[in-house]
Write an enzyme that holds these catalytic residues in place. Structure first.
Site, PDB file in Angstrom:
ATOM      1  N   VAL A 162      22.606 -16.818 -19.007  1.00  0.00           N
ATOM      2  CA  VAL A 162      21.935 -15.594 -18.567  1.00  0.00           C
ATOM      3  C   VAL A 162      20.429 -15.832 -18.402  1.00  0.00           C
ATOM      4  CG1 VAL A 162      21.573 -13.135 -19.083  1.00  0.00           C
ATOM      5  CG2 VAL A 162      23.681 -14.236 -19.797  1.00  0.00           C
ATOM      6  N   HIS A 183      19.955 -15.964  -7.709  1.00  0.00           N
ATOM      7  CA  HIS A 183      19.508 -14.766  -8.430  1.00  0.00           C
ATOM      8  C   HIS A 183      18.001 -14.629  -8.259  1.00  0.00           C
ATOM      9  CE1 HIS A 183      19.590 -11.521 -11.236  1.00  0.00           C
ATOM     10  NE2 HIS A 183      18.956 -12.169 -12.192  1.00  0.00           N
TER      11      HIS A 183
END
Length: 309
Positions: free
Chosen positions: A119, A176
């Protein structure tokens, strides 16, 4: 349910991830690891004391070392510094690379059969660091990004069209960051193409807001970054793996020829099950979407070239 899941990092993202995993009873034990003395222990104790109220039996413990994490089936890496206003995800590159490298070395020793979900930002590059350092196969190292980006896209669409988020089917691919690729051609509301329900200019604005969704939150918070939605995204992936759900979710996966690309992590549709990544799903893209995906891939390769590990 598995025996043990480890969450590395007891900050906002990590602690919230651990709590969600415990409440869903995805493991008998959840271990939170953090270098800050007392923080994971205190948060773990606090979470365990909520169990009689929330009615779950998963034991949450905190630690500053990796002995307690031994033989974890799944490890979620949230460790790293968070963005501040004006910072890009890539500004975190080498600081977080050092952190993720150290964590990955420990994981490889203590839980050599674990499935790793990354993450930490910059997400795609940190996923590469974790894979490179652990030496794990691509099936067991994934990045959580597309689930979060897609959730933001769906939330903004639901708000604009005034419909339930449950009825919006969508997928966001790519890196991302600012070059992520919401697939308009695959966005539907209960099967109805989104372009039938919202004007192009409004849809373009939503796509742009999605790409800057994290920065919008950082601007509000000023001293931190998002954690409720990121933790929810990570736990959706954990749940799909632990319960062998065969979910098709957009995740950062190591590409080996899919979409004509190799040697990088990029957000693509992935089938997740008990073995981790079970399949990368290749879908037909419009010319514009394919060009945007290739641009996004280059935006991932650039910081990879600047990486020192």
């Amino acid at each position: 349910m598995v025996n043990k899941i480890t969450v590395v990092g007891a900050g906002n993202v990590g602690a919230t991830t651990a709590q969600r995993i415990a409440e869903k009873e995805l493991a008998r034990t959840v271990v939170m690891v953090d270098v800050a003395e007392g923080i994971p222990q205190g948060k773990g104790l606090d979470q365990w004391q909520s169990a009689p109220i929330e009615l779950y039996d998963t034991r949450v413990i905190g630690t500053n070392g990796y002995d307690e994490t031994a033989d974890s089936e799944v490890v979620v890496i949230t460790a790293g510094i968070a963005r501040k206003p004006g910072m890009s995800r890539d500004d975190l590159l080498n600081t977080n690379a050092g952190i993720v490298k150290s964590v990955s070395e420990q994981i490889a020793k203590s839980s050599p059969n674990a499935i790793v979900i990354v993450v930490s930002n910059p997400l795609d590059v940190m996923s590469y660091v974790a894979k490179h350092v652990t030496g794990f196969p691509r099936e067991r190292v994934l990045g959580m990004a597309g689930v979060l980006d897609t959730a933001r896209y769906r939330a903004f669409l639901a708000e604009a069209i005034d419909v339930s988020v449950r009825d919006i089917q969508a997928m966001v691919l790519g890196g991302h960051g600012d070059t992520m690729v919401p697939l308009i051609s695959y966005t539907t509301i209960s099967g109805i193409p989104v372009t039938k329900l919202i004007a192009k200019d409004k849809l373009d604005a939503i796509v742009d807001r999605t790409r800057n969704g994290g920065a919008e939150i950082v601007k509000h918070l000023k001293t931190g970054s998002a954690y409720y939605a990121p933790s929810a995204g990570a736990v959706q992936m954990v749940e799909a793996i632990v319960n062998d759900q065969k979910r098709i979710l957009p995740c950062a996966a190591w590409l080996e020829g899919e979409y004509g690309m190799s040697g990088l992590f990029l957000g693509v549709p992935c089938k997740l099950g008990r073995r981790g990544l079970e399949q990368v799903i290749e879908v037909d893209l419009t010319d514009d979407e394919r060009a945007a995906l290739e641009k996004s891939a280059e935006a991932v390769r650039e910081p990879m070239r600047a990486l020192t590990i």
